[in-house]
Design a protein around this motif. Structure first.
Motif, short mmCIF file in Angstrom:
data_model
loop_
_atom_site.label_atom_id
_atom_site.label_comp_id
_atom_site.label_asym_id
_atom_site.label_seq_id
_atom_site.Cartn_x
_atom_site.Cartn_y
_atom_site.Cartn_z
N THR A 25 -3.29 -13.24 -3.10
CA THR A 25 -4.53 -13.96 -2.87
C THR A 25 -5.73 -13.05 -3.10
O THR A 25 -6.81 -13.52 -3.39
N GLY A 26 -5.52 -11.76 -2.97
CA GLY A 26 -6.66 -10.84 -3.01
C GLY A 26 -6.94 -10.33 -4.40
O GLY A 26 -6.65 -10.97 -5.40
N LEU A 27 -7.53 -9.16 -4.45
CA LEU A 27 -7.81 -8.50 -5.72
C LEU A 27 -6.55 -7.82 -6.22
O LEU A 27 -5.70 -7.42 -5.42
N THR A 28 -6.47 -7.67 -7.54
CA THR A 28 -5.33 -6.94 -8.11
C THR A 28 -5.86 -5.84 -9.02
O THR A 28 -6.51 -6.12 -10.03
N LEU A 29 -5.59 -4.60 -8.64
CA LEU A 29 -5.94 -3.47 -9.49
C LEU A 29 -4.82 -3.29 -10.51
O LEU A 29 -3.64 -3.31 -10.16
N CYS A 181 -2.84 -0.78 12.24
CA CYS A 181 -4.00 -1.32 11.53
C CYS A 181 -4.54 -2.60 12.13
O CYS A 181 -5.70 -2.95 11.86
N ARG A 182 -3.74 -3.30 12.91
CA ARG A 182 -4.26 -4.56 13.42
C ARG A 182 -5.43 -4.33 14.36
O ARG A 182 -6.23 -5.23 14.60
N TYR A 183 -5.58 -3.11 14.83
CA TYR A 183 -6.71 -2.82 15.72
C TYR A 183 -7.89 -2.19 14.99
O TYR A 183 -8.88 -1.83 15.61
N LEU A 184 -7.75 -2.04 13.68
CA LEU A 184 -8.81 -1.39 12.91
C LEU A 184 -9.41 -2.39 11.93
O LEU A 184 -8.67 -3.17 11.31
N PRO A 185 -10.74 -2.39 11.76
CA PRO A 185 -11.36 -3.36 10.85
C PRO A 185 -11.15 -2.99 9.39
O PRO A 185 -10.78 -1.86 9.08
N GLY A 186 -11.38 -3.94 8.51
CA GLY A 186 -11.45 -3.64 7.08
C GLY A 186 -10.31 -4.20 6.27
O GLY A 186 -9.32 -4.73 6.79
N GLU A 187 -10.44 -4.05 4.97
CA GLU A 187 -9.45 -4.58 4.03
C GLU A 187 -8.21 -3.69 4.00
O GLU A 187 -8.24 -2.55 4.46
N GLU A 188 -7.15 -4.27 3.40
CA GLU A 188 -5.87 -3.55 3.34
C GLU A 188 -5.29 -3.60 1.93
O GLU A 188 -5.49 -4.58 1.20
N SER A 189 -4.55 -2.56 1.58
CA SER A 189 -3.93 -2.48 0.26
C SER A 189 -2.57 -1.82 0.39
O SER A 189 -2.46 -0.66 0.78
N ILE A 190 -1.53 -2.58 0.10
CA ILE A 190 -0.17 -2.05 0.28
C ILE A 190 0.71 -2.25 -0.96
O ILE A 190 1.40 -1.33 -1.38
N ALA A 191 0.68 -3.45 -1.53
CA ALA A 191 1.75 -3.82 -2.47
C ALA A 191 1.62 -3.14 -3.83
O ALA A 191 0.57 -3.16 -4.46
N ASN A 192 2.72 -2.58 -4.30
CA ASN A 192 2.93 -2.19 -5.71
C ASN A 192 3.61 -3.39 -6.39
O ASN A 192 3.70 -4.48 -5.80
N SER A 193 4.13 -3.20 -7.59
CA SER A 193 4.72 -4.35 -8.30
C SER A 193 5.85 -4.99 -7.50
O SER A 193 5.92 -6.22 -7.38
N ALA A 194 6.75 -4.17 -6.98
CA ALA A 194 7.88 -4.74 -6.25
C ALA A 194 7.40 -5.48 -5.00
O ALA A 194 7.96 -6.52 -4.62
N GLY A 195 6.38 -4.96 -4.36
CA GLY A 195 5.79 -5.63 -3.20
C GLY A 195 5.19 -6.97 -3.61
O GLY A 195 5.39 -8.00 -2.94
N ILE A 196 4.48 -6.98 -4.74
CA ILE A 196 3.87 -8.21 -5.23
C ILE A 196 4.94 -9.25 -5.55
O ILE A 196 4.82 -10.43 -5.22
N LEU A 197 6.03 -8.80 -6.18
CA LEU A 197 7.07 -9.73 -6.62
C LEU A 197 7.93 -10.26 -5.49
O LEU A 197 8.36 -11.41 -5.52
N CYS A 198 8.21 -9.42 -4.49
CA CYS A 198 9.27 -9.78 -3.52
C CYS A 198 8.85 -9.86 -2.07
O CYS A 198 9.66 -10.29 -1.26
N HIS A 199 7.71 -9.35 -1.70
CA HIS A 199 7.43 -9.23 -0.27
C HIS A 199 6.12 -9.93 0.08
O HIS A 199 5.05 -9.34 -0.02
N ASP A 200 6.23 -11.20 0.51
CA ASP A 200 5.03 -11.99 0.84
C ASP A 200 4.09 -11.24 1.76
O ASP A 200 2.89 -11.25 1.59
N LYS A 201 4.67 -10.60 2.77
CA LYS A 201 3.83 -10.00 3.81
C LYS A 201 3.15 -8.72 3.34
O LYS A 201 2.27 -8.20 4.01
N ALA A 202 3.55 -8.23 2.17
CA ALA A 202 2.93 -7.00 1.64
C ALA A 202 1.66 -7.30 0.87
O ALA A 202 0.87 -6.41 0.62
N ARG A 203 1.49 -8.56 0.49
CA ARG A 203 0.31 -8.89 -0.32
C ARG A 203 -0.89 -9.01 0.60
O ARG A 203 -0.94 -9.88 1.46
#
Ligand SMILES: *Cc1c(COP(=O)(O)O)cnc(C)c1O
Length: 355
Positions: A25-29, A181-203
């Protein structure tokens, strides 16, 4: 001209980028480090310029190459800076950068930017390679948040085993990350390709797509999440010699392959000096005018021998695909005991054609 050609299909790159972006849903670098995984960073970045949200590279030198070519979108330095002096170029070229260690944090605190930075603060959530330990992450985040040198802090982490979707390791990394991180403000960035393809919660807000852009799935055979990706590079050469051998003859260095039957051997212009992996010798697939055959004997520096016995119509001038549409890069990588990333990064000496 030696007929070894790496054809880079930029439409396929764009298709794959859109697949990566649609998954989240977010930005994709678009990760174009290591010369866009061997495909040509400037050409790939230019081809994505009107689509991409931004780019990611390993280091300042790679970012400067893109800026010099007129790439104006955001660029993230995935390793951050190596010396404090780099921070003035970072500011001048408006680059984003990762802060993954106390040393990098110290460099940032000592800088005097006219305009505050965008920083990706990296947590080691379990890969144990780079990043702040979870128990140190909040303190580092507070320091940055309190600093007038930083305008935007993206909380970041990286997966060790996202390409093994059956394991719980990725889930465990996400839990560690979120617990802090749930206690810290701001955006998050985790997923690489495998995260994008297979792990909903990583996006999360900002995803980082690398290998999938080039049309290679990072997942093992049997996982079809990357099936709609289109291979970007096609590495082709031509048969420039043919010989007939009786059974029982060795072929190539070391005589590691001995003909089992009367064999028609095709000689092609490609070798390990071009980046074709030497470990992918006898048995590695090739496609001759679209029909699959195999390498016989060892890959040498400039030449490869292939089996043409069952392809009587093939001969001098026949096109041989080393990888691309008929032979998947993952097959070649598996033959060499490695991954597509390494094979693609190593391509050199070939003529590059962009279409
Ligand atoms: C290289 C890299 C990526 C991209 O990884 P792929 O598996 O190629 O998608 C993402 N994040 C970081 C930190 C990287 O170094």
């Amino acid at each position: 001209m030696r007929p070894l050609i790496a054809t880079v299909r930029l439409d396929n790159l764009r298709h794959n980028y859109l697949m990566a972006r649609q998954a989240g849903t977010g930005l994709t670098l678009a990760v174009v480090k290591a010369n866009a995984y061997g495909h040509g960073a400037v050409r790939c970045a230019q081809a994505l310029a009107d689509l991409a949200d931004g780019f990611a590279v390993a280091c300042l030198e790679e970012a400067l190459q893109l800026r010099a070519a007129g790439v104006a979108l955001p660029i993230l330095l995935l390793e951050g800076v190596f010396e404090a002096e780099e921070l003035s170029a970072v500011e001048h070229h408006d680059l984003w950068f990762v802060v993954q260690s106390p040393e990098q944090l110290t460099m940032l605190e000592a800088a005097k930017p006219a305009k505050p930075y965008t920083v990706f603060l990296k947590m080691d959530s379990g890969m144990h390679r780079a990043g702040f330990a979870p128990q140190d992450f909040a303190a580092a985040h507070c320091k940055l948040a309190a600093s007038d040198k930083v305008a935007r802090i993206v909380k970041m982490s990286h997966f060790a085993r996202a390409d093994e979707p059956q394991l719980s390791a990725t889930h465990a990394q996400l839990e560690v990350f979120d617990s802090v991180c749930r206690y810290l403000p701001g955006e998050e960035s985790i997923a690489n390709s495998a995260g994008i393809l297979c792990h909903d919660k990583a996006r999360r807000n900002i995803n980082r797509a690398g290998i999938m852009l080039y049309g290679a799935s990072p997942l093992p055979a049997g996982f079809d999440q990357g099936a709609a990706l289109k291979p970007v590079m096609r590495l082709t050469s031509k048969v420039f010699g043919v010989r007939e051998l009786p059974a029982g003859q060795p072929v190539g260095y070391g005589g590691s392959f001995v003909t089992e039957r009367p064999t028609r051997v095709g000689l092609i212009a490609c070798g390990y000096a071009d980046g074709y992996p030497r470990l992918a010798s006898t048995g590695s697939p090739v496609a001759v005018d679209g029909k699959r055959s195999r390498i016989i004997g060892r890959v040498s520096m400039d030449m490869i021998t292939i089996d043409l016995t069952d392809l009587p119509e093939a001969g001098i001038g026949s096109e041989v695909e080393l990888w691309g549409d008929t032979v998947h890069i993952n097959e070649v990588a598996a033959q060499a005991g490695t991954i597509s990333y390494e094979v693609l990064c190593n391509v050199k000496r070939a003529h590059f054609v962009y279409e």
